[in-house]
Design a protein around this motif. Structure first.
Motif, PDB file in Angstrom:
ATOM      1  N   VAL A 269       0.848  -1.195   0.000  1.00 30.60           N
ATOM      2  CA  VAL A 269       0.000   0.000   0.000  1.00 30.60           C
ATOM      3  C   VAL A 269       0.881   1.242   0.000  1.00 30.60           C
ATOM      4  CG1 VAL A 269      -1.934   1.159   1.114  1.00 30.60           C
ATOM      5  CG2 VAL A 269      -1.627  -1.308   1.420  1.00 30.60           C
ATOM      6  N   GLN A 270       0.622   2.146  -0.927  1.00 22.58           N
ATOM      7  CA  GLN A 270       1.362   3.404  -1.011  1.00 22.58           C
ATOM      8  C   GLN A 270       0.453   4.587  -0.673  1.00 22.58           C
ATOM      9  OE1 GLN A 270       2.876   3.258  -5.091  1.00 22.58           O
ATOM     10  NE2 GLN A 270       4.932   3.484  -4.256  1.00 22.58           N
ATOM     11  N   LYS A 271       0.952   5.461   0.193  1.00 30.00           N
ATOM     12  CA  LYS A 271       0.259   6.720   0.464  1.00 30.00           C
ATOM     13  C   LYS A 271       1.033   7.913  -0.111  1.00 30.00           C
ATOM     14  CE  LYS A 271      -2.827   7.617   3.107  1.00 30.00           C
ATOM     15  NZ  LYS A 271      -4.228   8.004   2.876  1.00 30.00           N
ATOM     16  N   ARG A 272       2.326   7.727  -0.323  1.00 33.01           N
ATOM     17  CA  ARG A 272       3.160   8.818  -0.832  1.00 33.01           C
ATOM     18  C   ARG A 272       3.144   8.837  -2.351  1.00 33.01           C
ATOM     19  NH1 ARG A 272       8.563   8.895   3.028  1.00 33.01           N
ATOM     20  NH2 ARG A 272       7.471   9.175   5.012  1.00 33.01           N
ATOM     21  N   HIS A 273       2.146   9.470  -2.882  1.00 34.68           N
ATOM     22  CA  HIS A 273       2.042   9.621  -4.336  1.00 34.68           C
ATOM     23  C   HIS A 273       1.317  10.937  -4.606  1.00 34.68           C
ATOM     24  CE1 HIS A 273      -2.216   8.612  -4.017  1.00 34.68           C
ATOM     25  NE2 HIS A 273      -1.869   7.570  -3.282  1.00 34.68           N
ATOM     26  N   HIS A 274       1.203  11.296  -5.858  1.00 39.07           N
ATOM     27  CA  HIS A 274       0.642  12.611  -6.204  1.00 39.07           C
ATOM     28  C   HIS A 274      -0.729  12.518  -6.883  1.00 39.07           C
ATOM     29  CE1 HIS A 274       4.418  14.425  -5.028  1.00 39.07           C
ATOM     30  NE2 HIS A 274       5.060  13.570  -5.814  1.00 39.07           N
ATOM     31  N   THR A 275      -1.363  11.363  -6.795  1.00 44.11           N
ATOM     32  CA  THR A 275      -2.671  11.184  -7.423  1.00 44.11           C
ATOM     33  C   THR A 275      -3.783  11.655  -6.485  1.00 44.11           C
ATOM     34  OG1 THR A 275      -1.858   9.258  -8.656  1.00 44.11           O
ATOM     35  CG2 THR A 275      -4.245   9.510  -8.466  1.00 44.11           C
ATOM     36  N   ARG A 276      -4.701  12.455  -6.995  1.00 45.72           N
ATOM     37  CA  ARG A 276      -5.872  12.901  -6.242  1.00 45.72           C
ATOM     38  C   ARG A 276      -7.119  12.637  -7.078  1.00 45.72           C
ATOM     39  NH1 ARG A 276      -2.091  12.921  -3.633  1.00 45.72           N
ATOM     40  NH2 ARG A 276      -1.254  14.468  -2.169  1.00 45.72           N
ATOM     41  N   LEU A 277      -8.200  12.305  -6.418  1.00 43.04           N
ATOM     42  CA  LEU A 277      -9.450  11.991  -7.106  1.00 43.04           C
ATOM     43  C   LEU A 277     -10.488  13.078  -6.828  1.00 43.04           C
ATOM     44  CD1 LEU A 277      -9.663   8.172  -6.212  1.00 43.04           C
ATOM     45  CD2 LEU A 277      -8.612   9.221  -8.224  1.00 43.04           C
ATOM     46  N   PHE A 278     -11.214  13.466  -7.861  1.00 46.01           N
ATOM     47  CA  PHE A 278     -12.237  14.503  -7.721  1.00 46.01           C
ATOM     48  C   PHE A 278     -13.536  14.035  -8.371  1.00 46.01           C
ATOM     49  CE2 PHE A 278      -8.090  16.543  -7.871  1.00 46.01           C
ATOM     50  CZ  PHE A 278      -8.140  17.391  -6.773  1.00 46.01           C
ATOM     51  N   HIS A 317     -12.009   6.602   3.677  1.00 49.46           N
ATOM     52  CA  HIS A 317     -12.608   7.460   4.697  1.00 49.46           C
ATOM     53  C   HIS A 317     -13.017   8.820   4.128  1.00 49.46           C
ATOM     54  CE1 HIS A 317     -10.578   4.477   7.213  1.00 49.46           C
ATOM     55  NE2 HIS A 317     -11.392   4.843   8.182  1.00 49.46           N
ATOM     56  N   ALA A 318     -13.957   9.442   4.812  1.00 51.46           N
ATOM     57  CA  ALA A 318     -14.376  10.782   4.411  1.00 51.46           C
ATOM     58  C   ALA A 318     -13.272  11.789   4.711  1.00 51.46           C
ATOM     59  CB  ALA A 318     -15.650  11.180   5.159  1.00 51.46           C
ATOM     60  N   GLY A 319     -13.103  12.765   3.828  1.00 49.15           N
ATOM     61  CA  GLY A 319     -12.105  13.803   4.066  1.00 49.15           C
ATOM     62  C   GLY A 319     -12.600  14.797   5.098  1.00 49.15           C
ATOM     63  N   ILE A 320     -11.700  15.252   5.964  1.00 47.66           N
ATOM     64  CA  ILE A 320     -12.066  16.234   6.985  1.00 47.66           C
ATOM     65  C   ILE A 320     -11.567  17.620   6.600  1.00 47.66           C
ATOM     66  CG2 ILE A 320     -11.797  16.899   9.409  1.00 47.66           C
ATOM     67  CD1 ILE A 320     -11.485  13.907  10.045  1.00 47.66           C
ATOM     68  N   GLN A 321     -10.312  17.671   6.158  1.00 46.04           N
ATOM     69  CA  GLN A 321      -9.708  18.946   5.796  1.00 46.04           C
ATOM     70  C   GLN A 321      -8.813  18.748   4.577  1.00 46.04           C
ATOM     71  OE1 GLN A 321      -7.450  20.703   8.954  1.00 46.04           O
ATOM     72  NE2 GLN A 321      -7.283  22.692   7.981  1.00 46.04           N
ATOM     73  N   GLY A 322      -8.869  19.674   3.639  1.00 41.45           N
ATOM     74  CA  GLY A 322      -8.049  19.558   2.439  1.00 41.45           C
ATOM     75  C   GLY A 322      -8.600  18.508   1.490  1.00 41.45           C
ATOM     76  N   THR A 323      -7.763  18.088   0.548  1.00 44.26           N
ATOM     77  CA  THR A 323      -8.165  17.102  -0.453  1.00 44.26           C
ATOM     78  C   THR A 323      -7.760  15.704  -0.012  1.00 44.26           C
ATOM     79  OG1 THR A 323      -7.837  18.751  -2.194  1.00 44.26           O
ATOM     80  CG2 THR A 323      -7.962  16.446  -2.879  1.00 44.26           C
ATOM     81  N   SER A 324      -8.708  14.775  -0.062  1.00 50.49           N
ATOM     82  CA  SER A 324      -8.424  13.392   0.338  1.00 50.49           C
ATOM     83  C   SER A 324      -7.327  12.791  -0.531  1.00 50.49           C
ATOM     84  CB  SER A 324      -9.685  12.538   0.216  1.00 50.49           C
ATOM     85  OG  SER A 324     -10.680  12.976   1.095  1.00 50.49           O
ATOM     86  N   ARG A 325      -6.472  12.000   0.090  1.00 47.11           N
ATOM     87  CA  ARG A 325      -5.431  11.288  -0.651  1.00 47.11           C
ATOM     88  C   ARG A 325      -5.771   9.800  -0.640  1.00 47.11           C
ATOM     89  NH1 ARG A 325       0.729  11.615   1.298  1.00 47.11           N
ATOM     90  NH2 ARG A 325       0.293  13.821   0.945  1.00 47.11           N
ATOM     91  N   PRO A 326      -6.094   9.214  -1.775  1.00 49.07           N
ATOM     92  CA  PRO A 326      -6.440   7.788  -1.787  1.00 49.07           C
ATOM     93  C   PRO A 326      -5.203   6.934  -1.561  1.00 49.07           C
ATOM     94  CG  PRO A 326      -6.299   8.615  -4.030  1.00 49.07           C
ATOM     95  CD  PRO A 326      -6.128   9.811  -3.124  1.00 49.07           C
ATOM     96  N   ALA A 327      -5.401   5.752  -1.030  1.00 51.80           N
ATOM     97  CA  ALA A 327      -4.302   4.788  -0.920  1.00 51.80           C
ATOM     98  C   ALA A 327      -4.201   4.019  -2.236  1.00 51.80           C
ATOM     99  CB  ALA A 327      -4.555   3.832   0.235  1.00 51.80           C
ATOM    100  N   HIS A 328      -2.959   3.730  -2.642  1.00 48.76           N
ATOM    101  CA  HIS A 328      -2.720   3.001  -3.889  1.00 48.76           C
ATOM    102  C   HIS A 328      -2.291   1.584  -3.537  1.00 48.76           C
ATOM    103  CE1 HIS A 328      -0.654   3.012  -8.141  1.00 48.76           C
ATOM    104  NE2 HIS A 328      -1.701   2.204  -8.056  1.00 48.76           N
ATOM    105  N   TYR A 329      -3.125   0.620  -3.864  1.00 47.21           N
ATOM    106  CA  TYR A 329      -2.879  -0.787  -3.531  1.00 47.21           C
ATOM    107  C   TYR A 329      -2.299  -1.515  -4.732  1.00 47.21           C
ATOM    108  CZ  TYR A 329      -5.854   0.022   0.553  1.00 47.21           C
ATOM    109  OH  TYR A 329      -6.386   0.502   1.716  1.00 47.21           O
TER     110      TYR A 329
END
Length: 361
Positions: A269-278, A317-329
């Motif tokens: 699982v990667q969290k350090r990436h630059h992909t954002r979903l809108f 999870h729901a975003g609380i502040q800023g733009t949600s960052r999805p996990a990349h599996y």
């Protein structure tokens, strides 16, 4: 609480000059009552009265008070279940020193509370602390509905262990500090909610977990086998990690029983990436949450994913502040033959079982 833990014997140490012993005692009583009404078995009276101490004496006070409590309990053949600690709001290294001593020297469960919360004594805070204490003493706070109804894909059908592993590296410039590897594993199939864990230090900035499986010579028992079985694993390291760690898992299984080779699914699982979903239509209230982020449970497994390999993005999870960052599996190995929907459902479920793991050193 699904299963309430038990705290029969506990003590309190106060390291805050602002908190008087009478206030500390009242806080502990209110906390014990909250634990009790939340579902725990919690004795309201401590083994010894709360004492106040200076932060610079933390090691001496902890060991002396622990010894005094154990001396009293050993006549009744009982153990100390919990240490409640009141800390100054600005406590510097005190928290870390206290946890180190409790976890590695004394082997006692501890719960720290800041002075500002002791004075406020709000019901919400006490309830949150009660949940933390319950998990630390072996209880369970929540269980997935899908786990109870046996609807988790594949996992509900046959005995399964869920492992989680990570490596935390020192800050840049700290050349002598070791990296810290941790592994947790579920213990309560089919609920897969209760986890035990192991932690060990390893070579500086080493990403591969070195002690997933190892053997050594014991003077009495002969050859003994054991072991523990990623922060910033780059895509170029994926298959190096897979080969090394899957081999360690295989060896660990074989050491339990010669022909024991359970099917393994290995996911990074990667969290350090630059992909954002809108959302495609940001004005559609059914497509976004209150913060304007995509809805929790959103999965993307096409278009922006690898053309041939098994990977997907999940925003659980729901975003609380800023733009949600999805996990990349990234599914590197799958002997269980998961469908994409089944594995995505499982990973989303697992994202809702967060608790502090029980760490055995």
């Amino acid at each position: 609480m699904v299963n309430g833990g038990t705290v029969n014997n506990w003590i309190c140490i106060n390291f805050s000059r602002q908190v008087q012993d009478s206030v500390a005692l009242r806080f502990c009583y209110e906390l014990s009552q909250m634990c009790y009404i939340s579902g725990m078995a919690f004795t309201p009276e401590p083994v010894l009265p709360p004492i106040s101490a200076r932060p610079e004496q933390v090691e001496k006070v902890l060991k002396t008070r622990y010894h005094d409590a154990m001396t009293k309990l050993q006549t009744q053949r009982k153990e100390l279940d919990l240490l409640i600690v009141i800390l100054p709001d600005n406590n510097g290294s005190l928290y870390g020193d206290l946890k180190r001593i409790c976890e590695t020297d004394l082997g006692i469960v501890s719960q720290c509370c800041l002075t500002k919360h002791v004075f406020k004594m709000s019901k919400q805070y006490l309830a949150n602390v009660a949940l933390k204490i319950n998990v630390k003493v072996g209880g369970r706070n929540t269980v997935l509905v899908d786990a109870i109804s046996r609807r988790i894909p594949l996992v509900s059908d046959r005995p399964t262990i869920i492992f989680g592993a990570d490596v935390t590296h020192p800050h840049p410039g700290e050349d002598s500090s070791p990296s810290i590897a941790a592994v947790v594993a579920s213990q309560d199939w089919p609920e897969i909610t209760k986890y035990a864990g192991l932690v060990c230090a390893q070579a500086h900035r080493q990403e591969l977990i070195q002690d997933l499986f190892k053997t050594w010579q014991d003077p009495v028992r002969g050859t003994v086998s054991g072991g523990m079985i990623k922060d910033g694993v780059s895509e170029g390291q994926f298959y190096q990690v897979l080969l090394y760690e899957l081999d360690a898992i295989r060896k660990a299984c074989a050491s339990l029983e010669p022909n024991y080779q359970p099917p393994v699914t290995f996911v990074v699982v990667q969290k350090r990436h630059h992909t954002r979903l809108f959302a495609n239509n940001h004005n559609d209230r059914n497509a976004v949450d209150k913060s304007g982020n995509i809805l929790p449970g959103t999965v993307v497994d096409s278009k922006i994913c690898h053309p041939t390999e098994f990977d997907f993005y999940l925003c659980s999870h729901a975003g609380i502040q800023g733009t949600s960052r999805p996990a990349h599996y990234h599914v590197l190995w799958d002997e269980n033959k998961f469908t994409a929907d089944a594995l995505q459902s499982l990973t989303n479920n697992l994202c809702y079982t967060y608790v502090l793991a029980l760490i055995f050193l």
